[in-house]
Each structure stands twice: as C-alpha cells, then as structure tokens.
Design an enzyme around this catalytic site. Structure first.
Site, PDB file in Angstrom:
ATOM      1  N   ARG A 172       0.825  -1.209   0.000  1.00 17.46           N
ATOM      2  CA  ARG A 172       0.000   0.000   0.000  1.00 17.46           C
ATOM      3  C   ARG A 172       0.862   1.263   0.000  1.00 17.46           C
ATOM      4  NH1 ARG A 172      -2.156  -3.670  -1.333  1.00 17.46           N
ATOM      5  NH2 ARG A 172      -4.062  -4.653  -0.599  1.00 17.46           N
ATOM      6  N   SER A 222     -11.418  -0.650   2.489  1.00 13.75           N
ATOM      7  CA  SER A 222     -10.613  -1.116   3.616  1.00 13.75           C
ATOM      8  C   SER A 222      -9.943   0.075   4.295  1.00 13.75           C
ATOM      9  CB  SER A 222      -9.557  -2.108   3.119  1.00 13.75           C
ATOM     10  OG  SER A 222      -8.777  -2.590   4.182  1.00 13.75           O
ATOM     11  N   GLU A 292      -4.954   2.799   6.104  1.00 12.99           N
ATOM     12  CA  GLU A 292      -4.675   2.688   4.670  1.00 12.99           C
ATOM     13  C   GLU A 292      -5.358   3.827   3.929  1.00 12.99           C
ATOM     14  OE1 GLU A 292      -6.537  -0.293   1.381  1.00 12.99           O
ATOM     15  OE2 GLU A 292      -5.352  -1.237   2.959  1.00 12.99           O
TER      16      GLU A 292
END
EC number: 1.3.1.98
Length: 299
Positions: A172, A222, A292
């Site tokens: 990420r 997410s 994230e």
C-alpha cells in the site's frame, strides 16, 4: 486569498465554487472545497495546475474520491477530481489508462481483449491514479505486478515518466506518497489468456466481494493496512467492536474491517470510530493499526 479572488482566477474554466465534497466522496462525507474542478483532458488539468502554481493556490488532486476521508472543514484552495480523464487504449498486451479511469472499467477492457493479469482488481472501487498512488491490491494481486510505466505531471506543468522500478512500490505504498507529482496515465503489461477463464475469475471475485463486504452502505473500502501476522477484520471482531457506532458511522456488522456510513455520518464520526478502534485493538492485542485510507482536509 478571498473567494472573489479565486472566482476571478478560475472564472473562465469549468469549476464549482464552495462545493460540498460529500456529494462526490464514496463515504458521503466532507466539507466544502473552495474551488472544485473536473477537467476533461490532460491539457485542461495542466492549465489548472499552472494557475494554482502561479498564484500560490493550494492544490489537492483526487482520483474518484474513493479511498479517502475528507474532514468536515473541507479543503482550501483548488481541488481537482480526475474522474473525467478516463480514456483506455489497448496495444497488443499493453493497456494504457488515464488516471481517472476506474479500475473496474480497465479490467473489463482488458478482459474484452482476452488479456489476463488484472482480474484481481475487478472489484476494487478506485481509479487508476489512486491505485498507482497506493499500490492497490486484493485477492493476492497488486498493481506493482502489472505496471510497466506511469506518466506524471509535475506541479510546474511538466511531464515525466517513471518505470515500475522507479516507483518504489511496497505494501500500500509508492514513492508518489512523498512527492507532489500527479499521475495522468499508466501502462500495464498483461498476457494473452482465455477470455472464458478470465471472466469466470472476475465473476468469482465479484461474488466473493459482494458476499463479504458491506456494499450496501457508503464507505471508503478497507480502512486499515493489514498488520504483519494478523488479519485486521479478526482483530476488530475479537475486540468486540463489530457494530460500534458514532453518529452515523459504524464498524460494519458484515465485515469488521470496514467502516460504513449508515446515515448522515460526518468526517468527524469516521475519525472518532477509527481512533476508538485503534485504541481498543492496541489495548487488547498490542497491535498498532495503521490507516490505509487517506485522510485530508480541515477540522
């Protein structure tokens, strides 16, 4: 710089003033942007950026406003949403997509041309630019594994190209997170495959996503990165936080790794839920949950 000053600078362009960002974010939260633009071309994007640079107007670039939370105080200066830069072309096994093209749409174009390698992204609700920025991934695949090169526009209005090796991809992460350059297009190197198998895999992943994720509510996808040796959803579930609610924002009852807007939630509601989840998981399991999702704007 006053509102009137901004109006004079951008008056001849297709922009909105004092526009509520919650109309455009996937979370349906966020305050006002002083100036909001949806450029229809790379050239128009370049013009907007040059005006902002020349006049010291703060500049925020968004893909399709999916994996982010905008705070309730909104964003000062110019906000550019690139979702109209959505052209996709195919040349042999290479697919080139502009930054505002959706990942889902790009995977469908690849499948139509019997190109395999991108199926993992068929259910990710983000843009190409955002996917490059954060090295998006799902179901064992990551953007870094299929990118060949990325075309960038600097804040000075100049162009440059990075190869995949120059992007410093990680979990990420990409080098773009610490730089100001703007993704305008990306080229992916795929392989010829069986169109039936490609579509079957995409349908399988779409079913998995629909069965496990709370798609019926607005969300940013997410929220937390997966900590080493753990599954985020399980940590949150085992902390007894599934269904935890602040205002109109809730830890999903369907999947504890998601935080959803169940009705009139605010940016502050989102942040309060996130901080509470982080604190409880840290206390119970001594695990730090790192976000994230991108959090921007003013309180």
């Amino acid at each position: 710089m006053t509102t009137n000053d901004l109006r004079e600078l951008f008056l001849d362009l297709n922009v909105k003033f004092d526009e509520e960002l919650k109309k455009y974010t996937n979370t349906k939260t966020g305050g006002k942007a002083d100036v909001l633009a949806f450029p229809d071309s790379i050239e128009e994007t370049e013009k907007l950026i040059k005006i902002a640079k020349k006049n010291n107007v703060p500049l925020t670039i968004l893909g399709n406003a999916s994996n982010l939370i905008v705070k309730d105080g909104g964003i000062r200066g110019l906000v550019v949403i690139l979702q109209h830069l959505d052209q996709i072309t195919v040349d042999g096994t290479k697919v080139t997509a502009q930054a505002g093209a959706s990942l889902i749409g790009t995977t469908r174009v690849a499948a139509k041309h019997s190109l395999t390698g991108m199926e993992f992204a068929s259910g990710i609700p983000g843009s190409i630019g955002g996917a490059i920025f954060m090295n998006a991934g799902a179901y064992g695949g990551e953007i870094k594994n299929i990118v060949e090169s990325v075309k960038l526009l600097t804040r000075d209005g100049e162009y440059k190209t990075y190869t995949v090796d120059e992007l410093d991809f990680g979990y990420r992460h990409s080098r773009l997170q610490s730089e100001d350059d703007i993704v305008v297009a990306a080229t992916f190197k795929l392989e010829h495959g069986d169109i039936k198998k490609i579509r079957e895999r995409m349908e399988e992943l779409s079913f998995l996503r629909a069965s496990k994720q709370p798609l019926e509510y607005p969300s940013c996808g997410s929220v937390f990165k997966r900590p080493a040796g753990h599954f985020t959803g399980k940590l949150v579930y085992d902390s007894g936080l599934q269904g935890y609610t602040v205002g109109g924002v809730q830890v999903s009852k369907k999947h504890a790794g998601f935080i959803v807007n169940i009705g009139n939630g605010t940016g502050k509601d989102y942040l309060d839920v996130i901080h509470h989840v982080q604190a409880v998981v840290k206390e119970k399991f001594d695990v730090e949950l790192e976000t994230e999702v991108r959090i921007i704007g003013e309180d």
